[in-house]
Design a protein around this motif. Sequence first.
Motif, PDB file in Angstrom:
ATOM      1  N   MET A   1     -13.250 -23.121  14.939  1.00 19.94           N
ATOM      2  CA  MET A   1     -12.876 -23.634  13.861  1.00 19.94           C
ATOM      3  C   MET A   1     -12.455 -24.752  13.818  1.00 19.94           C
ATOM      4  SD  MET A   1      -9.885 -21.689  11.475  1.00 19.94           S
ATOM      5  CE  MET A   1     -10.835 -20.316  10.827  1.00 19.94           C
ATOM      6  N   ASP A   2     -12.657 -25.678  13.202  1.00 20.79           N
ATOM      7  CA  ASP A   2     -12.125 -27.164  12.913  1.00 20.79           C
ATOM      8  C   ASP A   2     -11.156 -27.270  12.340  1.00 20.79           C
ATOM      9  OD1 ASP A   2     -14.349 -28.072  14.894  1.00 20.79           O
ATOM     10  OD2 ASP A   2     -15.660 -28.126  13.259  1.00 20.79           O
ATOM     11  N   ILE A   3      -9.849 -27.760  12.661  1.00 21.97           N
ATOM     12  CA  ILE A   3      -8.658 -27.836  12.059  1.00 21.97           C
ATOM     13  C   ILE A   3      -8.474 -29.483  11.973  1.00 21.97           C
ATOM     14  CG2 ILE A   3      -6.403 -27.377  12.015  1.00 21.97           C
ATOM     15  CD1 ILE A   3      -7.914 -25.015  11.512  1.00 21.97           C
ATOM     16  N   GLY A   4      -7.828 -29.778  10.864  1.00 25.60           N
ATOM     17  CA  GLY A   4      -7.284 -31.136  10.775  1.00 25.60           C
ATOM     18  C   GLY A   4      -5.819 -31.133  10.314  1.00 25.60           C
ATOM     19  N   VAL A   5      -4.575 -31.398  11.164  1.00 22.76           N
ATOM     20  CA  VAL A   5      -3.558 -31.475  10.863  1.00 22.76           C
ATOM     21  C   VAL A   5      -3.042 -32.977  10.543  1.00 22.76           C
ATOM     22  CG1 VAL A   5      -1.037 -31.136  11.786  1.00 22.76           C
ATOM     23  CG2 VAL A   5      -3.060 -29.447  12.406  1.00 22.76           C
ATOM     24  N   LEU A   6      -2.405 -33.083   9.199  1.00 18.51           N
ATOM     25  CA  LEU A   6      -1.930 -34.411   8.553  1.00 18.51           C
ATOM     26  C   LEU A   6      -0.423 -34.324   9.200  1.00 18.51           C
ATOM     27  CD1 LEU A   6      -3.667 -34.231   5.191  1.00 18.51           C
ATOM     28  CD2 LEU A   6      -4.511 -35.189   7.547  1.00 18.51           C
ATOM     29  N   GLY A   7      -0.173 -35.263   9.902  1.00 20.84           N
ATOM     30  CA  GLY A   7       1.348 -35.301  10.069  1.00 20.84           C
ATOM     31  C   GLY A   7       1.666 -35.147  11.794  1.00 20.84           C
ATOM     32  N   THR A   8       2.463 -35.914  12.510  1.00 21.49           N
ATOM     33  CA  THR A   8       2.583 -35.913  13.980  1.00 21.49           C
ATOM     34  C   THR A   8       3.994 -35.597  14.333  1.00 21.49           C
ATOM     35  OG1 THR A   8       2.885 -38.170  13.894  1.00 21.49           O
ATOM     36  CG2 THR A   8       0.682 -37.471  14.442  1.00 21.49           C
ATOM     37  N   GLY A   9       4.759 -34.894  13.160  1.00 18.13           N
ATOM     38  CA  GLY A   9       6.231 -34.809  13.480  1.00 18.13           C
ATOM     39  C   GLY A   9       6.418 -33.189  14.030  1.00 18.13           C
ATOM     40  N   THR A  10       7.450 -32.675  14.032  1.00 21.13           N
ATOM     41  CA  THR A  10       7.708 -31.581  14.633  1.00 21.13           C
ATOM     42  C   THR A  10       6.839 -30.387  14.323  1.00 21.13           C
ATOM     43  OG1 THR A  10      10.148 -32.040  14.729  1.00 21.13           O
ATOM     44  CG2 THR A  10       9.628 -29.945  15.177  1.00 21.13           C
ATOM     45  N   VAL A  11       6.699 -30.565  12.790  1.00 22.32           N
ATOM     46  CA  VAL A  11       5.596 -29.338  12.326  1.00 22.32           C
ATOM     47  C   VAL A  11       4.081 -29.734  12.658  1.00 22.32           C
ATOM     48  CG1 VAL A  11       4.828 -28.365  10.143  1.00 22.32           C
ATOM     49  CG2 VAL A  11       7.280 -28.755  10.321  1.00 22.32           C
ATOM     50  N   LYS A  18      -0.345 -24.966  18.773  1.00 21.53           N
ATOM     51  CA  LYS A  18      -0.714 -23.773  18.594  1.00 21.53           C
ATOM     52  C   LYS A  18      -2.424 -23.478  18.378  1.00 21.53           C
ATOM     53  CE  LYS A  18       0.427 -19.174  18.961  1.00 21.53           C
ATOM     54  NZ  LYS A  18       1.669 -18.706  18.621  1.00 21.53           N
ATOM     55  N   LEU A  19      -2.837 -24.254  17.439  1.00 24.38           N
ATOM     56  CA  LEU A  19      -4.156 -23.885  16.726  1.00 24.38           C
ATOM     57  C   LEU A  19      -4.882 -24.379  17.976  1.00 24.38           C
ATOM     58  CD1 LEU A  19      -3.631 -25.333  13.272  1.00 24.38           C
ATOM     59  CD2 LEU A  19      -4.365 -23.077  13.803  1.00 24.38           C
ATOM     60  N   ALA A  20      -4.827 -25.369  18.677  1.00 26.01           N
ATOM     61  CA  ALA A  20      -5.741 -25.711  19.770  1.00 26.01           C
ATOM     62  C   ALA A  20      -5.546 -24.669  20.974  1.00 26.01           C
ATOM     63  CB  ALA A  20      -5.133 -27.000  20.418  1.00 26.01           C
ATOM     64  N   ALA A  21      -4.294 -23.856  21.215  1.00 31.55           N
ATOM     65  CA  ALA A  21      -4.175 -23.092  22.131  1.00 31.55           C
ATOM     66  C   ALA A  21      -4.814 -21.916  21.684  1.00 31.55           C
ATOM     67  CB  ALA A  21      -2.543 -22.943  22.597  1.00 31.55           C
ATOM     68  N   THR A  22      -5.071 -21.670  20.736  1.00 31.80           N
ATOM     69  CA  THR A  22      -5.796 -20.562  20.105  1.00 31.80           C
ATOM     70  C   THR A  22      -7.459 -20.659  20.036  1.00 31.80           C
ATOM     71  OG1 THR A  22      -5.340 -20.870  17.875  1.00 31.80           O
ATOM     72  CG2 THR A  22      -3.982 -19.284  19.159  1.00 31.80           C
ATOM     73  N   GLY A  23      -7.802 -21.851  20.634  1.00 27.82           N
ATOM     74  CA  GLY A  23      -9.069 -22.320  20.760  1.00 27.82           C
ATOM     75  C   GLY A  23      -9.731 -22.968  19.438  1.00 27.82           C
ATOM     76  N   ALA A  24      -9.263 -23.517  18.568  1.00 25.03           N
ATOM     77  CA  ALA A  24      -9.498 -24.245  17.586  1.00 25.03           C
ATOM     78  C   ALA A  24      -9.868 -25.721  18.042  1.00 25.03           C
ATOM     79  CB  ALA A  24      -8.619 -24.336  16.499  1.00 25.03           C
ATOM     80  N   GLN A  25     -10.625 -26.437  17.632  1.00 21.47           N
ATOM     81  CA  GLN A  25     -10.889 -27.864  17.742  1.00 21.47           C
ATOM     82  C   GLN A  25     -10.078 -28.349  16.588  1.00 21.47           C
ATOM     83  OE1 GLN A  25     -13.202 -29.341  20.011  1.00 21.47           O
ATOM     84  NE2 GLN A  25     -13.141 -27.136  20.398  1.00 21.47           N
ATOM     85  N   VAL A  26      -8.959 -29.241  17.154  1.00 17.84           N
ATOM     86  CA  VAL A  26      -7.964 -29.938  16.325  1.00 17.84           C
ATOM     87  C   VAL A  26      -7.963 -31.534  16.267  1.00 17.84           C
ATOM     88  CG1 VAL A  26      -5.373 -29.971  15.877  1.00 17.84           C
ATOM     89  CG2 VAL A  26      -6.507 -27.587  16.568  1.00 17.84           C
ATOM     90  N   VAL A  27      -7.871 -31.904  15.168  1.00 17.82           N
ATOM     91  CA  VAL A  27      -7.538 -33.577  15.123  1.00 17.82           C
ATOM     92  C   VAL A  27      -6.522 -33.685  14.355  1.00 17.82           C
ATOM     93  CG1 VAL A  27      -8.313 -35.713  14.376  1.00 17.82           C
ATOM     94  CG2 VAL A  27     -10.132 -33.999  15.031  1.00 17.82           C
ATOM     95  N   ILE A  28      -5.369 -34.238  14.900  1.00 17.78           N
ATOM     96  CA  ILE A  28      -4.139 -34.495  14.425  1.00 17.78           C
ATOM     97  C   ILE A  28      -4.356 -36.043  13.748  1.00 17.78           C
ATOM     98  CG2 ILE A  28      -2.714 -35.411  16.382  1.00 17.78           C
ATOM     99  CD1 ILE A  28      -0.301 -33.587  15.248  1.00 17.78           C
ATOM    100  N   GLY A  29      -3.790 -36.043  12.443  1.00 16.20           N
ATOM    101  CA  GLY A  29      -3.967 -37.418  11.795  1.00 16.20           C
ATOM    102  C   GLY A  29      -2.688 -38.033  11.620  1.00 16.20           C
ATOM    103  N   THR A  30      -2.772 -39.294  11.716  1.00 24.41           N
ATOM    104  CA  THR A  30      -1.363 -40.102  11.657  1.00 24.41           C
ATOM    105  C   THR A  30      -1.913 -41.413  11.040  1.00 24.41           C
ATOM    106  OG1 THR A  30       0.330 -41.172  12.921  1.00 24.41           O
ATOM    107  CG2 THR A  30      -1.669 -41.107  13.676  1.00 24.41           C
ATOM    108  N   ARG A  31      -0.819 -42.175  10.434  1.00 32.05           N
ATOM    109  CA  ARG A  31      -1.164 -43.435   9.747  1.00 32.05           C
ATOM    110  C   ARG A  31      -1.804 -44.486  10.538  1.00 32.05           C
ATOM    111  NH1 ARG A  31       2.057 -44.910   4.864  1.00 32.05           N
ATOM    112  NH2 ARG A  31       3.106 -43.183   5.238  1.00 32.05           N
ATOM    113  N   ASP A  32      -1.663 -44.630  11.695  1.00 31.90           N
ATOM    114  CA  ASP A  32      -2.251 -45.619  12.685  1.00 31.90           C
ATOM    115  C   ASP A  32      -2.158 -44.923  14.223  1.00 31.90           C
ATOM    116  OD1 ASP A  32      -3.118 -47.984  14.318  1.00 31.90           O
ATOM    117  OD2 ASP A  32      -1.599 -49.464  13.251  1.00 31.90           O
TER     118      ASP A  32
END
Lengths: 219, 219
Positions: A1-11, A18-32
Amino acid sequence: MDIGVLGTGTVGRALAGKLAATGAQVVIGTRDPAVLPGREDFADWRATSPAVEVGTFAEAAAAAEIAFNATPGHVSLEVLRMAGADNLEGKILVDVSNPLDFSTGMPPSLFVSNTDSLGERIQAQLPGTRVVKSLNTVNASVMVDPRQLADGDHHVFVSGNDQEAKQVVSDLLRDRFGWRNVIDLGDISTARGAEMLMPMWLRLMGSLGTAMFSWRIVT
Amino acid sequence: MDIGVLGTGTVGRALAGKLAATGAQVVIGTRDPAVLPGREDFADWRATSPAVEVGTFAEAAAAAEIAFNATPGHVSLEVLRMAGADNLEGKILVDVSNPLDFSTGMPPSLFVSNTDSLGERIQAQLPGTRVVKSLNTVNASVMVDPRQLADGDHHVFVSGNDQEAKQVVSDLLRDRFGWRNVIDLGDISTARGAEMLMPMWLRLMGSLGTAMFSWRIVT
């Protein structure tokens, strides 16, 4: 499962890790992305979740089957414009944000509530995206590990106009995070109810002296 | 203990009946006692609680050591003017009301929320009265008999500026109604949190298909 997470704060970090630890492909998105990874605390977190890729908001959204809005409520609409409606078209967006307004002092009030909600504003801005409000009723640690409280005997809520999307999100909450009890509140306008728990959450945190708590609906 | 209950609707009747059944001297207050007892459903209820006296709002307030505001939120300030500030001076007023606004359709919104609350408005109108917001987070049946849900393993909340008044109310909730768990949220401004549960309560009622539920804060 491909997941995009918008925001790099605590949440965002809690969800992405957690999503990566459960096997997802995760891209975390940030402004720059060129700037942020240099921050020491973010680098420390990256070391714990090396599989998570870092990209722009648009790259995270484009890579995702399911995206999470984990940005502060007051910038969420702007961030979602940067992520791009095209990149989120037809996709599920799990909106975890709260419309907190810190301009009136502590505890914060809400900048939208009662006759509207941030979840509805996001859905209105992204009519081709299947917005599901969820997880905004607990802190980041409880979101991704609800079993640490009363073995998970408490509730999380979903609001959204698309029944299938709510089912996909409910399955994800159960299978990847461990939520035992998901209540479907109804369409996206029911996000008003979920977001209006936040003022009570803030008073409870003050009274209990901890942010480690959740809601159980007792019948 | 002398109790005045302002309001003869479902909530007022539940409170007055249970308080009388536990040995309190109760006067239930209404706008015009000469008119109301003629209503058939009120007469039916009176038959079940014959010890409860009926009076005007002012008479109920004057007779009380502890008064309950069990009127609909949109008339509460007017009713409390009719009850008379002098009659409530120095006394505890338990405010059970919710600021429901039915003018915007169903489910109702709140006519005051977020940066103010009805509990605060009542305290401001009655500066010599010790206002304690409580019980507004559940329906009338649960208010006076919380043990019917999960043997009482859930929470009720108190908000108010007077610590002794909150203790008296907490004791009353435990001893006369059976509440096991009372959380002190803080001063009367924390009524914002408790009142803002109502929009979520309304959606939960819709989703669960019942009004017989309560909140447990899981730590």
